[in-house]
Design an enzyme around this catalytic site. Structure first.
Site, PDB file in Angstrom:
ATOM      1  N   HIS A 174       0.824  -1.218   0.000  1.00 49.51           N
ATOM      2  CA  HIS A 174       0.000   0.000   0.000  1.00 49.51           C
ATOM      3  C   HIS A 174       0.854   1.263   0.000  1.00 49.51           C
ATOM      4  O   HIS A 174       1.896   1.337   0.641  1.00 49.51           O
ATOM      5  CB  HIS A 174      -1.038  -0.018   1.116  1.00 49.51           C
ATOM      6  CG  HIS A 174      -0.529   0.060   2.528  1.00 49.51           C
ATOM      7  ND1 HIS A 174      -0.340   1.270   3.176  1.00 49.51           N
ATOM      8  CD2 HIS A 174      -0.208  -0.890   3.429  1.00 49.51           C
ATOM      9  CE1 HIS A 174       0.077   1.029   4.409  1.00 49.51           C
ATOM     10  NE2 HIS A 174       0.174  -0.270   4.592  1.00 49.51           N
ATOM     11  N   ASP A 178       5.794   1.973   7.032  1.00 50.91           N
ATOM     12  CA  ASP A 178       4.530   1.274   6.751  1.00 50.91           C
ATOM     13  C   ASP A 178       3.758   2.139   5.751  1.00 50.91           C
ATOM     14  O   ASP A 178       3.174   3.142   6.156  1.00 50.91           O
ATOM     15  CB  ASP A 178       3.756   1.086   8.053  1.00 50.91           C
ATOM     16  CG  ASP A 178       2.393   0.455   7.835  1.00 50.91           C
ATOM     17  OD1 ASP A 178       2.113  -0.003   6.724  1.00 50.91           O
ATOM     18  OD2 ASP A 178       1.606   0.446   8.802  1.00 50.91           O
ATOM     19  N   GLU A 223      -5.191   1.839   2.454  1.00 53.82           N
ATOM     20  CA  GLU A 223      -5.100   0.665   3.336  1.00 53.82           C
ATOM     21  C   GLU A 223      -5.322   1.070   4.784  1.00 53.82           C
ATOM     22  O   GLU A 223      -5.983   0.363   5.554  1.00 53.82           O
ATOM     23  CB  GLU A 223      -3.721   0.003   3.174  1.00 53.82           C
ATOM     24  CG  GLU A 223      -3.602  -1.373   3.817  1.00 53.82           C
ATOM     25  CD  GLU A 223      -3.157  -1.367   5.280  1.00 53.82           C
ATOM     26  OE1 GLU A 223      -3.198  -2.431   5.910  1.00 53.82           O
ATOM     27  OE2 GLU A 223      -2.795  -0.296   5.806  1.00 53.82           O
ATOM     28  N   GLU A 224      -4.767   2.207   5.165  1.00 52.17           N
ATOM     29  CA  GLU A 224      -4.756   2.594   6.580  1.00 52.17           C
ATOM     30  C   GLU A 224      -6.144   2.964   7.119  1.00 52.17           C
ATOM     31  O   GLU A 224      -6.312   3.143   8.314  1.00 52.17           O
ATOM     32  CB  GLU A 224      -3.781   3.762   6.801  1.00 52.17           C
ATOM     33  CG  GLU A 224      -2.320   3.427   6.525  1.00 52.17           C
ATOM     34  CD  GLU A 224      -1.703   2.464   7.536  1.00 52.17           C
ATOM     35  OE1 GLU A 224      -2.393   2.060   8.490  1.00 52.17           O
ATOM     36  OE2 GLU A 224      -0.530   2.113   7.350  1.00 52.17           O
ATOM     37  N   HIS A 277       3.696   3.646  12.790  1.00 48.49           N
ATOM     38  CA  HIS A 277       2.580   4.602  12.898  1.00 48.49           C
ATOM     39  C   HIS A 277       2.915   5.804  13.784  1.00 48.49           C
ATOM     40  O   HIS A 277       2.026   6.409  14.365  1.00 48.49           O
ATOM     41  CB  HIS A 277       1.290   3.932  13.415  1.00 48.49           C
ATOM     42  CG  HIS A 277       0.601   3.121  12.355  1.00 48.49           C
ATOM     43  ND1 HIS A 277      -0.763   2.934  12.317  1.00 48.49           N
ATOM     44  CD2 HIS A 277       1.094   2.463  11.279  1.00 48.49           C
ATOM     45  CE1 HIS A 277      -1.079   2.177  11.277  1.00 48.49           C
ATOM     46  NE2 HIS A 277       0.030   1.879  10.636  1.00 48.49           N
TER      47      HIS A 277
HETATM   48 CO    CO Z   1       0.661  -1.130   6.463  1.00 51.15          CO
END
Ligand code: CO
Length: 341
Positions: free
Chosen positions: A60, A170, A198-199, A309
């Site tokens: 992603h 990420d 995606e998140e 994150h």
């Molecule tokens: Co991810």
């Protein structure tokens, strides 16, 4: 360096344009066809010489970010997190907002003005704002719009003997791995899919899988490494430096056990360190891809990242290289054995 450019680019859910443009430029000479669908997924196709199996690999493009939700009379901006961000990591961080990268600072009531009980509590999002250095609403409106995204300003750097630190590992590590994987040639049709949103709930991957109709799919991710002292070892989801992780279950998916076993066997045979991800929290695009059309066997290969994150995470170059090597070995094994699992 590719990972530096990818992690310093800004692309939150629904606003992945800058990352997509960068990736399109990287893959256009590696693929036979590169398209973008209505949601913004970028699909790079390497046709191969055989009809099948049709393989999809997804990573992603989006990262967690903050969305500007309102502008106060005094020019300060109110915001909401997009994706899972711990509010405690936000205060006093620098950000850039929107396409023009308007600089700002995440502010809150200074310590001098906080009551003793307030000092003991973590600040909530409601108590924070973004300060872009203007004193009136009109001034702010000239620079930003409601709906713009704010991003952390962390610069990529190599640290220690083999680690790197950056924002958005990420899942820009997944995007970088996928680009590296597309540099090889394969006999079967390979669809490199760079997904959106995606998140915020795996929103792009399902529509991408619907179009591609893969026979099997891999998802490349950056995942939680909780190998820090205050967490007991059995709760370490993954450990940085012990190789890429394979998921056996998370909140979105139970990957196909045959694919997981096959990846494990290949890793053992070629002396590539791998680890099982020992945590069931979180989800990935694999959850949506698996349930597309008549069902798709999936596996998830992830790079362990500490402090994921947050404004900055740490990953290992050795883990990265091992992940790319393992995926390539897997893909080349399909050329010999076909897509039957
Ligand atoms: Co991810």
């Amino acid at each position: 360096m590719l990972l530096k450019r990818l992690t310093e680019a800004c692309g939150g859910p629904g606003q992945e344009d800058e990352v997509r443009d960068l990736i399109r430029a990287e893959v256009k000479d590696l693929a036979d066809q590169v398209t973008t669908d209505a949601l913004g997924n970028l699909i790079a196709v390497k046709k191969g010489t055989k009809a099948g199996p049709k393989v999809m690999i997804a990573a992603h493009m989006d990262e967690v970010a903050l969305m500007i939700m309102g502008i106060e009379k005094n020019g300060l901006l109110k915001f909401s997190p997009i994706g899972g961000i711990d509010p405690r990591v936000l205060v006093a961080k620098t950000v850039v907002i929107g396409k023009n990268r308007v600089p700002g600072v995440i502010g809150s009531k200074p310590i001098h003005l906080q009551r003793p009980d307030e000092r003991k509590k973590a600040l909530t999002i409601e108590e924070m704002y973004i300060d872009i250095g203007v004193s009136k609403k009109e001034g702010a409106e000239r620079l930003v719009n409601v709906g713009d995204l704010a991003y952390f300003t962390t610069e990529f750097a190599e640290i220690g003997p083999d680690k790197f630190k950056a924002k958005a590992l990420d899942d820009r590590v997944g995007c970088a791995m996928l680009i590296d994987i597309l540099k090889d040639s394969y006999q079967f049709p390979l669809y490199g899919v760079f997904t959106v949103q995606e998140e915020v709930g795996l929103r792009g991957a399902g529509t991408a899988a619907y179009q591609v109709q893969p026979d099997l799919a891999l998802v490349l991710e950056g995942t939680t490494a909780s190998d820090v002292p205050e967490i007991p070892e059995h709760k370490h989801a993954t450990t940085v430096g012990k190789g890429p992780s394979l998921t056996v279950m998370d909140s979105s998916v139970i990957p196909d056990p045959r694919l997981v076993a096959k990846l494990m066997q290949l890793a053992e045979k070629h002396n590539i360190p791998v680890q099982y991800r020992r945590n069931t929290a979180g989800g990935t695009d694999a959850g949506k891809i698996q349930q597309s059309r008549q069902g798709v066997p999936v596996a998830v290969i992830a790079l362990p990242c500490r402090y994921i994150h947050s404004p900055v995470a740490v990953g290992s170059q050795t883990d990265y290289d091992h992940a790319v090597k393992l995926v390539k070995l897997f893909l080349h094994s399909l050329e010999e054995e076909g897509g039957d699992i």
